[in-house]
Design a protein around this motif. Structure first.
Motif, mmCIF file in Angstrom:
data_model
loop_
_atom_site.group_PDB
_atom_site.id
_atom_site.type_symbol
_atom_site.label_atom_id
_atom_site.label_comp_id
_atom_site.label_asym_id
_atom_site.label_seq_id
_atom_site.Cartn_x
_atom_site.Cartn_y
_atom_site.Cartn_z
ATOM 1 N N LYS A 57 -8.108 -19.082 -21.546
ATOM 2 C CA LYS A 57 -8.761 -18.524 -22.723
ATOM 3 C C LYS A 57 -8.617 -17.014 -22.868
ATOM 4 C CE LYS A 57 -10.978 -22.530 -23.412
ATOM 5 N NZ LYS A 57 -10.753 -23.377 -24.562
ATOM 6 N N LYS A 58 -8.538 -16.324 -21.755
ATOM 7 C CA LYS A 58 -8.667 -14.873 -21.840
ATOM 8 C C LYS A 58 -7.904 -14.172 -20.714
ATOM 9 C CE LYS A 58 -12.489 -11.568 -22.249
ATOM 10 N NZ LYS A 58 -13.929 -11.415 -22.098
ATOM 11 N N SER A 59 -7.484 -12.954 -20.998
ATOM 12 C CA SER A 59 -6.812 -12.175 -19.968
ATOM 13 C C SER A 59 -7.571 -10.862 -19.761
ATOM 14 C CB SER A 59 -5.381 -11.923 -20.444
ATOM 15 O OG SER A 59 -4.835 -10.858 -19.745
ATOM 16 N N SER A 60 -7.749 -10.457 -18.514
ATOM 17 C CA SER A 60 -8.416 -9.183 -18.220
ATOM 18 C C SER A 60 -7.507 -8.342 -17.335
ATOM 19 C CB SER A 60 -9.726 -9.417 -17.459
ATOM 20 O OG SER A 60 -10.549 -10.279 -18.188
ATOM 21 N N LEU A 61 -7.561 -7.054 -17.565
ATOM 22 C CA LEU A 61 -6.687 -6.148 -16.829
ATOM 23 C C LEU A 61 -7.535 -5.186 -15.988
ATOM 24 C CD1 LEU A 61 -3.611 -5.976 -16.870
ATOM 25 C CD2 LEU A 61 -3.810 -4.105 -18.503
ATOM 26 N N TYR A 62 -7.130 -4.991 -14.754
ATOM 27 C CA TYR A 62 -7.821 -4.067 -13.851
ATOM 28 C C TYR A 62 -6.802 -3.027 -13.387
ATOM 29 C CZ TYR A 62 -11.394 -7.674 -13.780
ATOM 30 O OH TYR A 62 -12.358 -8.577 -14.155
ATOM 31 N N SER A 63 -7.288 -1.810 -13.182
ATOM 32 C CA SER A 63 -6.356 -0.741 -12.837
ATOM 33 C C SER A 63 -6.855 0.058 -11.631
ATOM 34 C CB SER A 63 -6.204 0.169 -14.055
ATOM 35 O OG SER A 63 -5.310 1.198 -13.758
ATOM 36 N N ILE A 64 -5.901 0.546 -10.858
ATOM 37 C CA ILE A 64 -6.226 1.318 -9.654
ATOM 38 C C ILE A 64 -6.076 2.813 -9.952
ATOM 39 C CG2 ILE A 64 -5.368 1.913 -7.329
ATOM 40 C CD1 ILE A 64 -6.641 -0.751 -7.270
ATOM 41 N N SER A 65 -6.970 3.601 -9.433
ATOM 42 C CA SER A 65 -6.765 5.053 -9.483
ATOM 43 C C SER A 65 -6.953 5.612 -8.074
ATOM 44 C CB SER A 65 -7.716 5.707 -10.479
ATOM 45 O OG SER A 65 -9.043 5.408 -10.145
ATOM 46 N N HIS A 66 -6.358 6.752 -7.860
ATOM 47 C CA HIS A 66 -6.342 7.330 -6.520
ATOM 48 C C HIS A 66 -6.831 8.765 -6.616
ATOM 49 C CE1 HIS A 66 -3.779 9.539 -3.395
ATOM 50 N NE2 HIS A 66 -4.721 8.907 -2.719
ATOM 51 N N LYS A 67 -7.790 9.136 -5.800
ATOM 52 C CA LYS A 67 -8.306 10.505 -5.838
ATOM 53 C C LYS A 67 -7.346 11.409 -5.060
ATOM 54 C CE LYS A 67 -12.639 12.984 -5.195
ATOM 55 N NZ LYS A 67 -13.981 12.883 -4.615
ATOM 56 N N GLU A 68 -6.779 12.346 -5.792
ATOM 57 C CA GLU A 68 -5.733 13.197 -5.214
ATOM 58 C C GLU A 68 -6.199 13.890 -3.930
ATOM 59 O OE1 GLU A 68 -2.785 16.545 -6.940
ATOM 60 O OE2 GLU A 68 -3.831 15.296 -8.399
ATOM 61 N N GLY A 69 -5.311 13.929 -2.952
ATOM 62 C CA GLY A 69 -5.599 14.625 -1.695
ATOM 63 C C GLY A 69 -6.509 13.855 -0.755
ATOM 64 N N THR A 70 -6.856 12.631 -1.132
ATOM 65 C CA THR A 70 -7.729 11.823 -0.265
ATOM 66 C C THR A 70 -7.100 10.452 -0.052
ATOM 67 O OG1 THR A 70 -8.941 10.685 -2.001
ATOM 68 C CG2 THR A 70 -9.749 12.866 -1.376
ATOM 69 N N GLU A 71 -7.775 9.649 0.738
ATOM 70 C CA GLU A 71 -7.350 8.256 0.928
ATOM 71 C C GLU A 71 -8.274 7.345 0.124
ATOM 72 O OE1 GLU A 71 -4.803 6.857 2.809
ATOM 73 O OE2 GLU A 71 -4.061 8.907 2.886
ATOM 74 N N LYS A 72 -8.865 7.881 -0.916
ATOM 75 C CA LYS A 72 -9.842 7.092 -1.681
ATOM 76 C C LYS A 72 -9.188 6.446 -2.900
ATOM 77 C CE LYS A 72 -13.770 10.015 -0.404
ATOM 78 N NZ LYS A 72 -14.537 9.153 0.440
ATOM 79 N N PHE A 73 -9.427 5.140 -3.025
ATOM 80 C CA PHE A 73 -8.887 4.382 -4.143
ATOM 81 C C PHE A 73 -10.045 3.729 -4.903
ATOM 82 C CE2 PHE A 73 -5.459 4.828 -1.197
ATOM 83 C CZ PHE A 73 -4.337 5.003 -1.997
ATOM 84 N N TYR A 74 -9.832 3.568 -6.204
ATOM 85 C CA TYR A 74 -10.868 2.961 -7.054
ATOM 86 C C TYR A 74 -10.226 1.901 -7.930
ATOM 87 C CZ TYR A 74 -13.429 7.091 -5.621
ATOM 88 O OH TYR A 74 -14.031 8.051 -4.865
ATOM 89 N N ILE A 75 -11.027 0.916 -8.303
ATOM 90 C CA ILE A 75 -10.544 -0.112 -9.229
ATOM 91 C C ILE A 75 -11.553 -0.243 -10.360
ATOM 92 C CG2 ILE A 75 -11.617 -2.027 -7.934
ATOM 93 C CD1 ILE A 75 -9.140 -3.729 -8.739
ATOM 94 N N LYS A 76 -11.046 -0.482 -11.573
ATOM 95 C CA LYS A 76 -11.964 -0.770 -12.682
ATOM 96 C C LYS A 76 -11.275 -1.683 -13.693
ATOM 97 C CE LYS A 76 -11.027 3.170 -15.697
ATOM 98 N NZ LYS A 76 -11.590 4.335 -16.368
ATOM 99 N N LYS A 77 -12.119 -2.310 -14.494
ATOM 100 C CA LYS A 77 -11.608 -3.181 -15.545
ATOM 101 C C LYS A 77 -11.221 -2.296 -16.719
ATOM 102 C CE LYS A 77 -12.992 -7.437 -17.815
ATOM 103 N NZ LYS A 77 -14.100 -8.382 -17.972
ATOM 104 N N VAL A 78 -10.000 -2.492 -17.243
ATOM 105 C CA VAL A 78 -9.600 -1.632 -18.352
ATOM 106 C C VAL A 78 -9.607 -2.351 -19.698
ATOM 107 C CG1 VAL A 78 -8.350 0.107 -17.031
ATOM 108 C CG2 VAL A 78 -7.156 -1.956 -17.732
ATOM 109 N N ASN A 79 -9.575 -3.672 -19.684
ATOM 110 C CA ASN A 79 -9.824 -4.407 -20.946
ATOM 111 C C ASN A 79 -10.128 -5.867 -20.681
ATOM 112 O OD1 ASN A 79 -7.525 -5.953 -20.608
ATOM 113 N ND2 ASN A 79 -6.355 -4.892 -22.176
#
Lengths: 174, 158
Positions: free
Chosen positions: A152-174
Protein backbone atom coordinates in the motif's frame (compact mmCIF):
# COMPACT_ATOMS: atom_id res chain seq x y z
CA UNK A 1 39.18 -30.04 -15.39
CA UNK A 2 38.58 -33.63 -16.34
CA UNK A 3 35.00 -34.15 -17.64
CA UNK A 4 34.85 -37.62 -16.10
CA UNK A 5 35.63 -36.17 -12.69
CA UNK A 6 32.91 -33.57 -13.09
CA UNK A 7 30.25 -36.09 -14.11
CA UNK A 8 31.35 -38.48 -11.34
CA UNK A 9 31.22 -35.64 -8.81
CA UNK A 10 27.66 -34.82 -9.88
CA UNK A 11 26.54 -38.39 -9.18
CA UNK A 12 26.90 -37.67 -5.46
CA UNK A 13 23.52 -36.85 -3.97
CA UNK A 14 22.32 -35.84 -0.54
CA UNK A 15 21.17 -38.80 1.58
CA UNK A 16 17.39 -39.02 1.97
CA UNK A 17 17.85 -39.14 5.76
CA UNK A 18 18.36 -35.35 5.79
CA UNK A 19 14.99 -34.78 4.14
CA UNK A 20 13.30 -37.23 6.51
CA UNK A 21 14.74 -35.35 9.51
CA UNK A 22 13.56 -32.02 8.13
CA UNK A 23 10.05 -33.26 7.32
CA UNK A 24 9.71 -34.85 10.73
CA UNK A 25 10.91 -31.68 12.49
CA UNK A 26 8.57 -29.49 10.48
CA UNK A 27 5.64 -31.86 11.19
CA UNK A 28 6.33 -31.64 14.93
CA UNK A 29 6.54 -27.90 14.67
CA UNK A 30 3.26 -27.75 12.77
CA UNK A 31 1.53 -29.96 15.33
CA UNK A 32 2.69 -27.69 18.17
CA UNK A 33 1.63 -24.74 16.15
CA UNK A 34 -1.88 -26.17 15.57
CA UNK A 35 -2.41 -26.79 19.29
CA UNK A 36 -1.35 -23.26 20.14
CA UNK A 37 -3.36 -21.89 17.24
CA UNK A 38 -6.59 -23.52 18.44
CA UNK A 39 -6.43 -21.52 21.68
CA UNK A 40 -5.61 -18.32 19.87
CA UNK A 41 -8.19 -18.34 17.05
CA UNK A 42 -10.86 -16.28 18.83
CA UNK A 43 -8.44 -13.67 20.11
CA UNK A 44 -6.64 -13.56 16.79
CA UNK A 45 -9.94 -13.00 14.95
CA UNK A 46 -10.78 -9.99 17.06
CA UNK A 47 -7.24 -8.66 16.85
CA UNK A 48 -7.24 -9.10 13.07
CA UNK A 49 -10.44 -7.08 12.77
CA UNK A 50 -8.98 -4.29 14.87
CA UNK A 51 -5.72 -4.32 12.93
CA UNK A 52 -7.59 -4.38 9.62
CA UNK A 53 -9.70 -1.40 10.64
CA UNK A 54 -6.62 0.40 11.94
CA UNK A 55 -4.54 -0.16 8.82
CA UNK A 56 -7.45 0.49 6.46
CA UNK A 57 -8.52 3.78 7.96
CA UNK A 58 -5.26 5.16 9.17
CA UNK A 59 -1.91 3.71 8.16
CA UNK A 60 -1.26 1.29 5.35
CA UNK A 61 2.53 1.47 5.49
CA UNK A 62 5.03 -0.36 7.66
CA UNK A 63 6.85 1.48 10.43
CA UNK A 64 10.53 1.09 11.12
CA UNK A 65 11.81 0.55 14.65
CA UNK A 66 15.21 1.05 16.25
CA UNK A 67 15.62 -0.53 19.70
CA UNK A 68 11.84 -0.79 20.02
CA UNK A 69 11.18 2.88 19.20
CA UNK A 70 9.43 3.91 16.02
CA UNK A 71 11.56 6.12 13.80
CA UNK A 72 9.74 9.28 12.81
CA UNK A 73 10.59 12.62 11.24
CA UNK A 74 13.12 13.60 13.93
CA UNK A 75 16.73 12.47 13.88
CA UNK A 76 17.34 9.39 16.03
CA UNK A 77 20.89 8.64 17.16
CA UNK A 78 21.93 5.25 15.84
CA UNK A 79 25.61 4.62 16.18
CA UNK A 80 28.78 5.50 18.02
CA UNK A 81 31.76 3.53 16.79
CA UNK A 82 30.34 0.25 18.06
CA UNK A 83 32.53 -2.81 17.82
CA UNK A 84 29.70 -5.33 17.86
CA UNK A 85 30.35 -8.08 15.31
CA UNK A 86 27.12 -8.86 13.52
CA UNK A 87 28.22 -10.35 10.24
CA UNK A 88 31.00 -12.45 8.86
CA UNK A 89 32.26 -9.56 6.77
CA UNK A 90 32.37 -7.15 9.71
CA UNK A 91 35.12 -4.57 9.85
CA UNK A 92 35.67 -2.00 12.59
CA UNK A 93 34.73 0.96 10.39
CA UNK A 94 31.29 -0.40 9.55
CA UNK A 95 28.11 1.17 10.82
CA UNK A 96 25.55 -1.38 11.97
CA UNK A 97 21.93 -0.44 12.65
CA UNK A 98 19.57 -3.07 14.13
CA UNK A 99 16.06 -2.47 12.76
CA UNK A 100 12.62 -4.05 12.66
CA UNK A 101 9.39 -3.44 10.71
CA UNK A 102 5.88 -4.08 12.00
CA UNK A 103 4.50 -5.49 8.73
CA UNK A 104 5.56 -7.73 5.88
CA UNK A 105 7.62 -5.37 3.76
CA UNK A 106 10.17 -4.99 1.03
CA UNK A 107 13.34 -3.31 2.28
CA UNK A 108 15.81 -1.67 -0.05
CA UNK A 109 18.99 0.16 0.94
CA UNK A 110 20.90 2.55 -1.30
CA UNK A 111 24.30 1.53 0.10
CA UNK A 112 25.77 -1.21 2.22
CA UNK A 113 23.89 -4.41 2.89
CA UNK A 114 21.07 -5.96 4.85
CA UNK A 115 22.10 -8.67 7.32
CA UNK A 116 19.71 -11.24 8.74
CA UNK A 117 20.86 -13.93 11.18
CA UNK A 118 24.47 -13.01 10.46
CA UNK A 119 24.05 -13.53 6.71
CA UNK A 120 24.52 -10.84 4.10
CA UNK A 121 21.23 -10.67 2.18
CA UNK A 122 22.24 -7.99 -0.33
CA UNK A 123 20.58 -4.60 -0.80
CA UNK A 124 16.99 -5.71 -1.25
CA UNK A 125 14.98 -8.19 0.78
CA UNK A 126 11.42 -9.10 1.66
CA UNK A 127 10.96 -9.35 5.41
CA UNK A 128 8.13 -10.80 7.45
CA UNK A 129 6.27 -8.86 10.13
CA UNK A 130 8.48 -8.15 13.16
CA UNK A 131 11.56 -9.57 11.45
CA UNK A 132 14.76 -8.12 12.81
CA UNK A 133 17.48 -7.14 10.39
CA UNK A 134 20.63 -5.08 10.36
CA UNK A 135 21.56 -2.35 7.93
CA UNK A 136 25.31 -2.27 7.62
CA UNK A 137 27.33 0.24 5.64
CA UNK A 138 30.66 2.05 5.46
CA UNK A 139 31.72 5.58 4.73
CA UNK A 140 30.41 9.05 5.48
CA UNK A 141 26.86 7.81 4.96
CA UNK A 142 25.20 11.21 4.50
CA UNK A 143 22.14 10.70 2.36
CA UNK A 144 22.22 6.91 2.42
CA UNK A 145 18.61 5.79 2.22
CA UNK A 146 16.45 2.89 3.23
CA UNK A 147 13.04 2.28 1.70
CA UNK A 148 10.30 0.30 3.43
CA UNK A 149 7.62 -0.70 0.97
CA UNK A 150 4.35 -2.54 1.53
CA UNK A 151 1.60 -3.26 -1.01
CA UNK A 152 0.00 0.00 0.00
CA UNK A 153 2.68 2.49 0.86
CA UNK A 154 6.36 3.30 0.64
CA UNK A 155 8.39 5.14 3.30
CA UNK A 156 11.87 6.51 2.97
CA UNK A 157 14.44 6.85 5.77
CA UNK A 158 17.71 8.71 5.50
CA UNK A 159 21.03 8.66 7.34
CA UNK A 160 22.97 11.73 8.37
CA UNK A 161 26.41 11.91 9.87
CA UNK A 162 27.66 14.55 12.29
CA UNK A 163 30.87 15.88 10.81
CA UNK A 164 34.06 15.12 12.74
CA UNK A 165 32.36 12.52 14.91
CA UNK A 166 31.33 8.88 14.76
CA UNK A 167 27.71 9.85 15.33
CA UNK A 168 25.05 8.76 12.87
CA UNK A 169 21.34 9.58 12.82
CA UNK A 170 18.34 8.17 11.00
CA UNK A 171 14.99 9.79 10.29
CA UNK A 172 11.93 9.28 8.17
CA UNK A 173 11.95 11.63 5.21
CA UNK A 174 8.57 10.80 3.67
CA UNK B 1 8.89 -22.32 11.84
CA UNK B 2 8.17 -19.75 9.17
CA UNK B 3 8.27 -22.21 6.27
CA UNK B 4 7.03 -25.62 7.22
CA UNK B 5 4.73 -27.01 4.52
CA UNK B 6 5.85 -30.34 3.13
CA UNK B 7 5.43 -29.11 -0.43
CA UNK B 8 7.58 -26.07 0.18
CA UNK B 9 10.32 -28.02 1.93
CA UNK B 10 10.24 -30.74 -0.72
CA UNK B 11 10.49 -28.29 -3.57
CA UNK B 12 13.40 -26.34 -2.11
CA UNK B 13 15.14 -29.48 -0.86
CA UNK B 14 14.96 -31.14 -4.26
CA UNK B 15 16.38 -28.03 -5.91
CA UNK B 16 19.40 -27.42 -3.69
CA UNK B 17 20.19 -30.33 -1.39
CA UNK B 18 22.51 -32.25 -3.73
CA UNK B 19 24.62 -29.19 -4.51
CA UNK B 20 24.71 -28.24 -0.83
CA UNK B 21 25.70 -31.76 0.22
CA UNK B 22 28.51 -31.97 -2.33
CA UNK B 23 29.83 -28.55 -1.30
CA UNK B 24 29.60 -29.49 2.39
CA UNK B 25 31.30 -32.84 1.83
CA UNK B 26 34.10 -31.20 -0.18
CA UNK B 27 34.78 -28.82 2.68
CA UNK B 28 34.09 -30.89 5.79
CA UNK B 29 35.43 -34.21 4.40
CA UNK B 30 33.03 -36.12 6.60
CA UNK B 31 29.61 -37.54 5.71
CA UNK B 32 27.92 -36.93 9.06
CA UNK B 33 29.20 -33.37 9.31
CA UNK B 34 28.12 -32.69 5.73
CA UNK B 35 24.62 -34.04 6.46
CA UNK B 36 24.41 -31.91 9.60
CA UNK B 37 25.53 -28.84 7.67
CA UNK B 38 22.84 -29.32 5.01
CA UNK B 39 20.24 -29.96 7.71
CA UNK B 40 21.29 -26.83 9.66
CA UNK B 41 21.11 -24.59 6.60
CA UNK B 42 17.60 -25.86 5.78
CA UNK B 43 16.54 -25.23 9.38
CA UNK B 44 17.90 -21.70 9.05
CA UNK B 45 15.87 -21.31 5.86
CA UNK B 46 12.72 -22.76 7.43
CA UNK B 47 13.01 -20.44 10.43
CA UNK B 48 13.98 -17.43 8.34
CA UNK B 49 11.71 -14.40 8.35
CA UNK B 50 12.71 -13.28 4.88
CA UNK B 51 11.83 -14.05 1.28
CA UNK B 52 13.77 -14.04 -1.95
CA UNK B 53 13.21 -11.92 -5.00
CA UNK B 54 14.26 -14.51 -7.51
CA UNK B 55 15.46 -18.08 -7.84
CA UNK B 56 18.93 -16.66 -8.46
CA UNK B 57 18.81 -14.81 -5.14
CA UNK B 58 17.54 -17.94 -3.36
CA UNK B 59 20.19 -20.20 -4.92
CA UNK B 60 22.99 -17.77 -4.04
CA UNK B 61 21.72 -17.63 -0.45
CA UNK B 62 21.69 -21.43 -0.05
CA UNK B 63 25.18 -21.83 -1.46
CA UNK B 64 26.72 -18.89 0.39
CA UNK B 65 25.17 -19.95 3.70
CA UNK B 66 26.32 -23.55 3.17
CA UNK B 67 29.91 -22.42 2.50
CA UNK B 68 29.82 -20.07 5.52
CA UNK B 69 28.34 -22.77 7.75
CA UNK B 70 31.07 -25.20 6.68
CA UNK B 71 33.71 -22.61 7.54
CA UNK B 72 32.10 -22.11 10.97
CA UNK B 73 32.07 -25.86 11.60
CA UNK B 74 35.68 -26.19 10.47
CA UNK B 75 36.77 -23.37 12.76
CA UNK B 76 35.11 -25.17 15.66
CA UNK B 77 36.52 -28.53 14.61
CA UNK B 78 40.06 -27.19 14.36
CA UNK B 79 39.95 -26.93 18.12
CA UNK B 80 39.45 -30.70 18.22
CA UNK B 81 41.07 -32.43 15.27
CA UNK B 82 41.27 -32.47 11.50
CA UNK B 83 38.88 -34.72 9.62
CA UNK B 84 40.69 -37.46 7.76
CA UNK B 85 40.43 -37.19 3.99
CA UNK B 86 39.73 -40.89 3.57
CA UNK B 87 36.06 -40.78 4.52
CA UNK B 88 35.18 -38.12 1.96
CA UNK B 89 37.41 -39.81 -0.63
CA UNK B 90 35.43 -43.03 -0.21
CA UNK B 91 32.29 -41.19 -1.33
CA UNK B 92 34.05 -39.46 -4.21
CA UNK B 93 35.84 -42.65 -5.29
CA UNK B 94 32.56 -44.63 -5.21
CA UNK B 95 31.12 -42.01 -7.55
CA UNK B 96 34.14 -42.55 -9.84
CA UNK B 97 36.31 -39.47 -9.44
CA UNK B 98 40.06 -39.69 -10.14
CA UNK B 99 43.04 -38.75 -7.99
CA UNK B 100 42.61 -35.14 -9.11
CA UNK B 101 39.67 -34.90 -6.74
CA UNK B 102 41.83 -36.01 -3.84
CA UNK B 103 44.21 -33.15 -4.59
CA UNK B 104 41.36 -30.66 -4.95
CA UNK B 105 40.02 -31.67 -1.55
CA UNK B 106 43.40 -30.92 0.01
CA UNK B 107 43.55 -27.37 -1.42
CA UNK B 108 43.00 -24.45 0.92
CA UNK B 109 39.34 -23.36 0.95
CA UNK B 110 40.17 -20.03 -0.65
CA UNK B 111 41.01 -21.99 -3.84
CA UNK B 112 38.86 -25.07 -3.33
CA UNK B 113 35.53 -23.23 -2.98
CA UNK B 114 35.68 -21.34 -6.32
CA UNK B 115 37.02 -24.45 -8.10
CA UNK B 116 34.14 -26.57 -6.79
CA UNK B 117 31.51 -23.93 -7.62
CA UNK B 118 32.87 -23.01 -11.04
CA UNK B 119 34.29 -26.22 -12.52
CA UNK B 120 32.24 -28.87 -10.72
CA UNK B 121 28.90 -27.20 -10.00
CA UNK B 122 29.05 -25.32 -13.29
CA UNK B 123 28.41 -21.76 -12.06
CA UNK B 124 29.87 -18.93 -14.12
CA UNK B 125 32.68 -16.79 -12.73
CA UNK B 126 30.14 -13.97 -12.21
CA UNK B 127 27.71 -16.26 -10.33
CA UNK B 128 30.56 -17.61 -8.21
CA UNK B 129 31.62 -14.06 -7.36
CA UNK B 130 28.07 -13.15 -6.33
CA UNK B 131 27.71 -16.28 -4.19
CA UNK B 132 31.00 -15.74 -2.40
CA UNK B 133 30.54 -11.95 -2.22
CA UNK B 134 33.91 -11.34 -3.79
CA UNK B 135 34.85 -9.58 -7.04
CA UNK B 136 34.97 -11.30 -10.42
CA UNK B 137 38.71 -10.59 -10.61
CA UNK B 138 39.22 -12.22 -7.20
CA UNK B 139 37.41 -15.36 -8.41
CA UNK B 140 39.55 -15.45 -11.57
CA UNK B 141 42.70 -14.99 -9.52
CA UNK B 142 41.73 -17.75 -7.08
CA UNK B 143 40.83 -20.13 -9.93
CA UNK B 144 44.13 -19.43 -11.63
CA UNK B 145 46.21 -19.88 -8.47
CA UNK B 146 44.17 -22.96 -7.53
CA UNK B 147 44.89 -24.48 -10.95
CA UNK B 148 48.59 -23.69 -10.54
CA UNK B 149 48.66 -25.40 -7.17
CA UNK B 150 46.90 -28.43 -8.63
CA UNK B 151 49.37 -28.52 -11.52
CA UNK B 152 52.22 -28.59 -9.03
CA UNK B 153 50.59 -31.42 -7.13
CA UNK B 154 49.72 -33.42 -10.22
CA UNK B 155 52.91 -32.61 -12.18
CA UNK B 156 51.11 -30.82 -15.00
CA UNK B 157 48.26 -33.31 -15.42
CA UNK B 158 45.61 -30.59 -15.88
Amino acid sequence: MNENDISAYKKITAPSSIKERLISESAKERKNHHVKAAFCYAAAGIAAMIIFAFTFFWNEGASLYLNGDEIGGKNVFVYENSSVAVARTFTASRVTIPLKTDKDAEITVSSGMIVIDGEDMGQKIKTKKNAEFIWMFEGEADGYQLEVKTDKKSSLYSISHKEGTEKFYIKKVN
Amino acid sequence: MSRSSHDEINAVYDKYSDTMYRIALSHLLNKEDAEDAVHDVFIKYMNGSFAFFSEEHEKAWFIRVTVNHCHDLMRRRKLRSHAPLEEAMEVFAEAGTSDTMREILTLEDIYKTPIILHYFEGYSVEETARMLRISVSAVKMRLSRGRDKLKDKLSGEI
